[in-house]
Enzyme design. Sequence first.
Site, PDB file in Angstrom:
ATOM      1  N   ARG A   1      35.289  29.018  51.448  1.00 12.53           N
ATOM      2  CA  ARG A   1      36.219  29.702  50.787  1.00 12.53           C
ATOM      3  C   ARG A   1      35.713  31.119  50.298  1.00 12.53           C
ATOM      4  NH1 ARG A   1      36.090  32.019  45.405  1.00 12.53           N
ATOM      5  NH2 ARG A   1      38.267  31.919  44.488  1.00 12.53           N
TER       6      ARG A   1
ATOM      7  N   THR B   1      38.169  40.646  38.114  1.00 13.05           N
ATOM      8  CA  THR B   1      37.671  39.275  38.023  1.00 13.05           C
ATOM      9  C   THR B   1      38.557  38.119  37.594  1.00 13.05           C
ATOM     10  OG1 THR B   1      35.921  38.083  36.740  1.00 13.05           O
ATOM     11  CG2 THR B   1      37.220  40.088  35.249  1.00 13.05           C
ATOM     12  N   GLY B   2      38.013  37.044  38.104  1.00 10.31           N
ATOM     13  CA  GLY B   2      39.164  35.913  37.520  1.00 10.31           C
ATOM     14  C   GLY B   2      39.324  35.032  38.830  1.00 10.31           C
TER      15      GLY B   2
ATOM     16  N   THR C   1      31.301  36.513  36.927  1.00 12.97           N
ATOM     17  CA  THR C   1      31.425  37.798  38.048  1.00 12.97           C
ATOM     18  C   THR C   1      31.396  39.149  37.716  1.00 12.97           C
ATOM     19  OG1 THR C   1      32.762  36.129  39.483  1.00 12.97           O
ATOM     20  CG2 THR C   1      32.979  38.671  40.063  1.00 12.97           C
TER      21      THR C   1
ATOM     22  N   GLY D   1      36.918  34.447  47.800  1.00 11.98           N
ATOM     23  CA  GLY D   1      37.870  34.716  46.759  1.00 11.98           C
ATOM     24  C   GLY D   1      38.318  36.331  46.960  1.00 11.98           C
ATOM     25  N   ASP D   2      38.648  37.036  46.018  1.00  8.07           N
ATOM     26  CA  ASP D   2      38.925  38.142  45.890  1.00  8.07           C
ATOM     27  C   ASP D   2      37.927  39.165  46.335  1.00  8.07           C
ATOM     28  OD1 ASP D   2      38.645  37.373  43.430  1.00  8.07           O
ATOM     29  OD2 ASP D   2      38.790  39.363  42.765  1.00  8.07           O
TER      30      ASP D   2
HETATM   31  C1  SD4 Z   1      36.390  34.605  42.764  1.00  5.63           C
HETATM   32  N1  SD4 Z   1      36.813  36.549  41.429  1.00  5.63           N
HETATM   33  O1  SD4 Z   1      35.606  34.131  43.567  1.00  5.63           O
HETATM   34  C2  SD4 Z   1      35.984  35.477  41.732  1.00  5.63           C
HETATM   35  C3  SD4 Z   1      35.388  34.688  40.399  1.00  5.63           C
HETATM   36  C4  SD4 Z   1      35.427  35.526  39.390  1.00  5.63           C
HETATM   37  O2  SD4 Z   1      34.719  35.546  36.849  1.00  5.63           O
HETATM   38  O3  SD4 Z   1      35.847  36.575  39.088  1.00  5.63           O
HETATM   39  N2  SD4 Z   1      34.818  34.808  38.414  1.00  5.63           N
HETATM   40  O4  SD4 Z   1      37.592  34.110  42.730  1.00  5.63           O
END
Ligand code: SD4
Length: 332
Positions: free
Chosen positions: A220, A243-244, A192, A222-223
């Site tokens: 779904r 990220t994450g 990401t 995410g953030d």
């Molecule tokens: C998520 N934060 O959809 C994103 C994914 C991500 O490195 O950051 N991947 O949860």
Amino acid sequence: MKRRSFVKLSAVGLVASIVKPALAADEDMISDPLFPSYDGEAKMISTWSHGQEANRAGWKLMEEGKSSLEAVEAGARHTESDITNRSVGIGGMPDREGHVTLDACIMDWNSNCGSVGFLEGIAHPVSVAKHIMQNTPHIMLVGAGAKQYALKNKFETIKTPLPEVKKEWEKWKKEQAAIAKKPEINHENHDTIGLLAIDDQGRISGACTTSGWAYKLPGRLGDSPIIGSGLFIDQEVGGAVATGLGESIIRIAGSHTVVELMRQGKSPEQACKETVERLIRKHKDMSGLQCAFIAINTKGEVGGYSVFNGFNYALKTKNQDVLVDTLFDRKW
Ligand code: SD4
């Protein structure tokens, strides 16, 4: 004009004026005392090593005198077009049912922001987010509505998943992974992109774009498309991007938390570190739970921090084009 349509139009106008941020409304700076003049240099930071190319794409625009907003959009678009990237844009991994659904957001120094979620088949979600920000009274459009908006405004379409990605998904399906399987997000599967830029007028903007958690449940989010979680900018203080594992970042409104810690006087790195520590306190099971933040303040200082080792961000200035390994809380 018939009275009823006049009333309707007035209502829309009213909403539009209510939802405009209270800060300066113009693209241009900023004779507001909240925004003192900037004597630092322009700078761009972006998550992960592919951030270097994204930075270069954005930097070109800042060199031409364009704003930090144009720069982060161009950087994000660059990564969205990368067919080798498995968690952003056209090369992204699908959900459990084989659909690649994209999330993105963008925010500028005037607290204008736009966002899309669960958007399928559109090449540049970040630009749709910007278009929503600049042309509607809304901030966030998702799913079929976001798609309809993108098509209506002639955004480029794509066919996803790519054939090689589809193959991987078919293999995964055969393996019948359990629904509660641990996140595919780990130290090898982090692509990401989150970008922050300050231009030579001191204007801070950010963007974030992703295909999210591979094999997620359909629907779904995410953030990444959530203002305050995946991205937050406040020109009084600075900006942050995450990220994450999105679920854990949402739980602590991660990027907003970083910005508020900077407001309390913490450096970007210290603010990211304390946010990571807060996130860790909220989770019993940390196995595979990688998250990281990067941040920039109005002085142009930057920093980052991650839960586990292995995270880096790309930094671009006039004389620098480097990858920076961040400090972290623990080792894999
Ligand atoms: C998520 N934060 O959809 C994103 C994914 C991500 O490195 O950051 N991947 O949860």
